[in-house]
Write a protein that holds these residues in place. Structure first.
Motif, short mmCIF file in Angstrom:
data_model
loop_
_atom_site.label_atom_id
_atom_site.label_comp_id
_atom_site.label_asym_id
_atom_site.label_seq_id
_atom_site.Cartn_x
_atom_site.Cartn_y
_atom_site.Cartn_z
N LEU A 163 0.78 5.89 -7.79
CA LEU A 163 -0.11 5.10 -8.64
C LEU A 163 -1.55 5.29 -8.16
O LEU A 163 -1.87 4.99 -7.02
N ASP A 164 -2.38 5.80 -9.04
CA ASP A 164 -3.77 6.06 -8.68
C ASP A 164 -4.65 4.94 -9.23
O ASP A 164 -5.24 5.05 -10.29
N PHE A 165 -4.70 3.84 -8.49
CA PHE A 165 -5.46 2.67 -8.91
C PHE A 165 -6.91 2.74 -8.46
O PHE A 165 -7.75 2.01 -8.97
N GLY A 166 -7.18 3.53 -7.46
CA GLY A 166 -8.50 3.51 -6.85
C GLY A 166 -8.54 2.39 -5.81
O GLY A 166 -7.61 1.59 -5.70
N PRO A 167 -9.59 2.31 -5.05
CA PRO A 167 -9.67 1.31 -3.99
C PRO A 167 -9.56 -0.14 -4.50
O PRO A 167 -8.88 -0.96 -3.91
N THR A 168 -10.21 -0.43 -5.62
CA THR A 168 -10.16 -1.80 -6.15
C THR A 168 -8.76 -2.14 -6.64
O THR A 168 -8.26 -3.24 -6.38
N GLY A 169 -8.11 -1.24 -7.32
CA GLY A 169 -6.76 -1.48 -7.81
C GLY A 169 -5.75 -1.65 -6.70
O GLY A 169 -4.85 -2.49 -6.79
N ILE A 170 -5.90 -0.84 -5.66
CA ILE A 170 -5.00 -0.96 -4.51
C ILE A 170 -5.20 -2.32 -3.83
O ILE A 170 -4.23 -3.00 -3.48
N MET A 171 -6.46 -2.72 -3.68
CA MET A 171 -6.73 -4.02 -3.08
C MET A 171 -6.15 -5.15 -3.93
O MET A 171 -5.55 -6.09 -3.40
N TYR B 290 0.83 -1.21 0.00
CA TYR B 290 0.00 0.00 0.00
C TYR B 290 0.86 1.27 0.00
O TYR B 290 0.62 2.20 -0.76
N VAL B 291 1.88 1.28 0.85
CA VAL B 291 2.76 2.44 0.93
C VAL B 291 3.51 2.65 -0.38
O VAL B 291 3.69 3.79 -0.84
N LEU B 292 3.93 1.55 -1.02
CA LEU B 292 4.63 1.68 -2.31
C LEU B 292 3.72 2.26 -3.38
O LEU B 292 4.17 3.03 -4.23
#
Length: 100
Positions: free
Chosen positions: A49-57, A41-43
């Motif tokens: 990187l703006d993935f949004g909540p789904t992309g980050i998950m 998450y920190v990386l």
């Protein structure tokens, strides 16, 4: 498949201390997994990187899947080091031993 020896062939250390000895490594594995998830998450934040909540998950899940075997091995090692101590005398004997 995936069998562990009962004893070390060189120093005779018993690997199976009790039937559920490595059950505690599951708790350590949880902590190590959380550390990997937080690092992923920190990386994503550091690299912007703006993935949004789904992309980050999904990136966290991908990081956990990639490091799953490493997490298991490290967790067992950490848990075992709570109970098994390094003995330099035995290590010296084992390194001079030509068996196995």
């Amino acid at each position: 498949m995936n069998k562990v020896r009962e004893y070390c062939p060189k120093c005779k250390l018993k690997y199976h201390i009790e039937p559920s000895f490595y059950t505690g490594s599951m708790y350590v594995s949880y902590g190590v997994g959380i550390a990997v998830a937080v690092a992923a998450y920190v990386l994503t934040l550091i690299f912007g990187l703006d993935f949004g909540p789904t992309g980050i998950m999904l990136s966290i899940v991908a990081a956990l899947l990639i490091t799953m075997s490493y997490i298991g091995a490290v967790s067992k090692s950490i848990w075992a080091h709570f109970f098994l101590k390094y003995n330099p005398e035995i290590a010296k004997k084992v390194s001079n031993d030509s068996r196995t």
